[in-house]
Scaffold this motif. Structure first.
Motif, mmCIF file in Angstrom:
data_model
loop_
_atom_site.group_PDB
_atom_site.id
_atom_site.type_symbol
_atom_site.label_atom_id
_atom_site.label_comp_id
_atom_site.label_asym_id
_atom_site.label_seq_id
_atom_site.Cartn_x
_atom_site.Cartn_y
_atom_site.Cartn_z
ATOM 1 N N SER A 270 -10.038 -71.103 -40.972
ATOM 2 C CA SER A 270 -9.461 -69.976 -41.703
ATOM 3 C C SER A 270 -10.383 -68.773 -41.606
ATOM 4 C CB SER A 270 -9.245 -70.345 -43.180
ATOM 5 O OG SER A 270 -10.477 -70.701 -43.780
ATOM 6 N N GLY A 271 -9.906 -67.639 -42.120
ATOM 7 C CA GLY A 271 -10.722 -66.429 -42.144
ATOM 8 C C GLY A 271 -11.062 -65.929 -40.761
ATOM 9 N N ASP A 272 -12.316 -65.548 -40.545
ATOM 10 C CA ASP A 272 -12.743 -64.988 -39.256
ATOM 11 C C ASP A 272 -12.714 -66.009 -38.134
ATOM 12 O OD1 ASP A 272 -13.135 -62.554 -40.473
ATOM 13 O OD2 ASP A 272 -15.286 -62.887 -40.845
ATOM 14 N N ALA A 273 -12.678 -67.297 -38.471
ATOM 15 C CA ALA A 273 -12.661 -68.330 -37.435
ATOM 16 C C ALA A 273 -11.283 -68.496 -36.809
ATOM 17 C CB ALA A 273 -13.116 -69.667 -38.022
ATOM 18 N N LEU A 274 -10.266 -67.884 -37.414
ATOM 19 C CA LEU A 274 -8.905 -68.060 -36.937
ATOM 20 C C LEU A 274 -8.561 -67.001 -35.895
ATOM 21 C CD1 LEU A 274 -6.292 -69.704 -37.416
ATOM 22 C CD2 LEU A 274 -5.614 -67.956 -39.061
ATOM 23 N N PRO A 275 -8.143 -67.403 -34.681
ATOM 24 C CA PRO A 275 -7.762 -66.417 -33.643
ATOM 25 C C PRO A 275 -6.415 -65.790 -33.974
ATOM 26 C CG PRO A 275 -7.473 -68.665 -32.829
ATOM 27 C CD PRO A 275 -8.108 -68.786 -34.172
ATOM 28 N N LEU A 276 -6.354 -64.460 -33.955
ATOM 29 C CA LEU A 276 -5.136 -63.721 -34.303
ATOM 30 C C LEU A 276 -4.921 -62.592 -33.307
ATOM 31 C CD1 LEU A 276 -5.728 -63.270 -38.148
ATOM 32 C CD2 LEU A 276 -4.080 -64.835 -37.116
ATOM 33 N N VAL A 277 -3.680 -62.461 -32.805
ATOM 34 C CA VAL A 277 -3.298 -61.302 -31.999
ATOM 35 C C VAL A 277 -1.885 -60.914 -32.397
ATOM 36 C CG1 VAL A 277 -4.783 -61.923 -30.040
ATOM 37 C CG2 VAL A 277 -2.417 -62.731 -30.105
ATOM 38 N N THR A 278 -1.474 -59.704 -32.013
ATOM 39 C CA THR A 278 -0.108 -59.255 -32.284
ATOM 40 C C THR A 278 0.750 -59.486 -31.047
ATOM 41 O OG1 THR A 278 -0.664 -57.017 -31.577
ATOM 42 C CG2 THR A 278 -0.897 -57.535 -33.930
ATOM 43 N N PRO A 279 2.080 -59.460 -31.192
ATOM 44 C CA PRO A 279 2.933 -59.736 -30.031
ATOM 45 C C PRO A 279 2.833 -58.687 -28.920
ATOM 46 C CG PRO A 279 4.244 -59.086 -31.941
ATOM 47 C CD PRO A 279 2.855 -59.330 -32.429
ATOM 48 N N ASP A 280 2.378 -57.457 -29.234
ATOM 49 C CA ASP A 280 2.263 -56.432 -28.193
ATOM 50 C C ASP A 280 0.874 -56.376 -27.575
ATOM 51 O OD1 ASP A 280 0.999 -55.511 -30.416
ATOM 52 O OD2 ASP A 280 2.006 -53.555 -30.474
ATOM 53 N N THR A 281 0.038 -57.385 -27.898
ATOM 54 C CA THR A 281 -1.282 -57.482 -27.276
ATOM 55 C C THR A 281 -1.130 -57.983 -25.845
ATOM 56 O OG1 THR A 281 -2.304 -58.010 -29.399
ATOM 57 C CG2 THR A 281 -3.547 -58.583 -27.431
ATOM 58 N N LEU A 282 -1.898 -57.381 -24.909
ATOM 59 C CA LEU A 282 -1.855 -57.852 -23.530
ATOM 60 C C LEU A 282 -2.389 -59.276 -23.437
ATOM 61 C CD1 LEU A 282 -3.101 -54.676 -21.567
ATOM 62 C CD2 LEU A 282 -0.774 -55.641 -21.577
ATOM 63 N N LEU A 283 -1.840 -60.038 -22.515
ATOM 64 C CA LEU A 283 -2.271 -61.419 -22.328
ATOM 65 C C LEU A 283 -3.762 -61.474 -22.032
ATOM 66 C CD1 LEU A 283 -1.743 -64.434 -22.019
ATOM 67 C CD2 LEU A 283 -0.884 -63.997 -19.712
#
Length: 371
Positions: A270-283
């Motif tokens: 959880s927190g900063d350890a969790l990888p997060l991107v948005t759908p419009d982020t480049l692969l």
């Protein structure tokens, strides 16, 4: 004095002579401690001599050993005990239901009591009740009449186990048990026994025959009592709505406790350890996030951090097989949308089972109670 010697000192004349003076002096009040020590020593000799004979601690065995007969006896025991349990089925009716109701309505503890083998069964039943939501403990009836009866309160229910229904140690404490406000719930053999007449509920656990070839050693009767006690405990457990988590709280130690007490929120990232991107982020940028967080995956979320999908190393291999351009493809185009998810309070064991069943390596944790 001679009677004392004859009882305690069978086949132990030298030891009697050694302690004769101490015993005589102790009985006259001159040396009570020496008297006690002498009697204990003579008692030990009497046990070895009178009970087991001069050949040792075991009764002398027949010289012949027939393995087929031994196996046949073992099978006969199992058959007899199975029949004793089956014979209980037609006896379970309103009395059984009433006994369960007594236990469910109990505002205090369930006190289990019994002498000899019945006491050993009682110890096990008390432990079963205690571990399945019914506060319970075993009280030895002999000790009860010497002070342990003080453990009982007016709110307790007593489950008394007796083969004859005339167990002296139980009958001795009946007047205290039957004080106003206290009820008795018991297993018993004869329906017209003292215990049966003074009990609020009687559960008949009588057996036609013991599994012992002499029809003496408590075997089928103790098995039947244990089975009926388990039936009581499980019926009460179910009526209480007792759950796996309730069970785990009384079994915190070992693998069972860990399996039933460990929740997803206890082991999740959880927190900063969790990888997060948005759908419009480049692969390409999504792969960088996966590398930084070192989980072999990333989640795809919207601006409110609502889960939209996941992208794993398996998704990456499939994307490369299709010769997708890492510099032009968006994460929303290659993600696995609407992945399986679990709540933070789900048992970790259940989450692992879900992953194994669906052959997945990633399981997002979503708290639907949070906006």
């Amino acid at each position: 004095m001679n009677e004392l010697f004859n009882f305690f000192g069978l086949h132990s004349e030298p030891l009697i002579e050694k302690h004769r003076e101490a015993i005589a002096g102790g009985r006259n009040g001159r040396d009570h401690r020496r008297f006690c020590a002498a009697v204990l020593a003579l008692t030990a000799v009497a046990c070895r001599s009178a009970v087991c004979g001069r050949t040792g601690y075991h009764v002398q065995m027949k010289t012949s050993f027939d393995s087929n007969r031994i196996v046949a006896r073992g099978r006969a025991v199992l058959t007899t005990e199975a029949e004793a349990i089956n014979a209980l089925l037609p006896r379970l009716g309103t009395e059984f239901a009433t006994a369960c109701q007594f236990i469910l309505d109990c505002k205090g503890r369930l006190i289990v009591s019994g002498m000899g083998k019945s006491g050993h069964i009682g110890n096990k039943l008390a432990a079963t009740f205690a571990s399945t939501g019914t506060p319970a403990f075993f009280v030895h009836p002999g000790e009860a009449s010497h002070g342990d009866i003080g453990m009982l309160t007016a709110q307790d229910v007593v489950l008394a186990i007796s083969y004859s229904g005339e167990t002296d140690e139980l009958i001795t404490i009946l007047p205290v048990i039957k004080a106003p406000g206290r009820t008795v719930n018991r297993h018993d053999r004869p329906s017209d026994s003292t215990l049966a007449r003074t009990s609020s509920v009687v559960l008949d656990v009588s057996v036609a025959i013991e599994a012992c070839p002499l029809n003496l050693a408590p075997t089928a009767s103790t098995t039947a009592t244990l089975a009926l006690g388990d039936a009581l405990a499980v019926a009460v457990l179910e009526a209480r709505g007792f759950t796996e988590e309730d069970f785990a709280r009384s079994h915190p130690g070992g693998s069972l406790g860990r399996r039933l007490l460990l929740h997803v929120e206890d082991v999740m990232h959880s927190g900063d350890a969790l990888p997060l991107v948005t759908p419009d982020t480049l692969l390409r940028e999504g792969l960088k996030e996966m590398t930084r967080k070192r989980l072999g995956m990333t989640t795809i979320v919207d601006e409110q951090r609502h889960l939209l999908g996941v992208f794993t190393d398996g998704d990456l291999r499939r994307a490369l097989d299709k010769q997708i351009d890492l510099h032009a493809t968006l994460m929303g185009e290659v993600m696995t949308a609407n992945p399986k998810r679990v709540a933070p309070r789900m048992l970790a064991a259940a989450a692992v089972h879900l992953m194994e069943t669906h052959k997945i390596t990633v399981l997002p944790v979503v708290d639907d109670n949070k906006s």
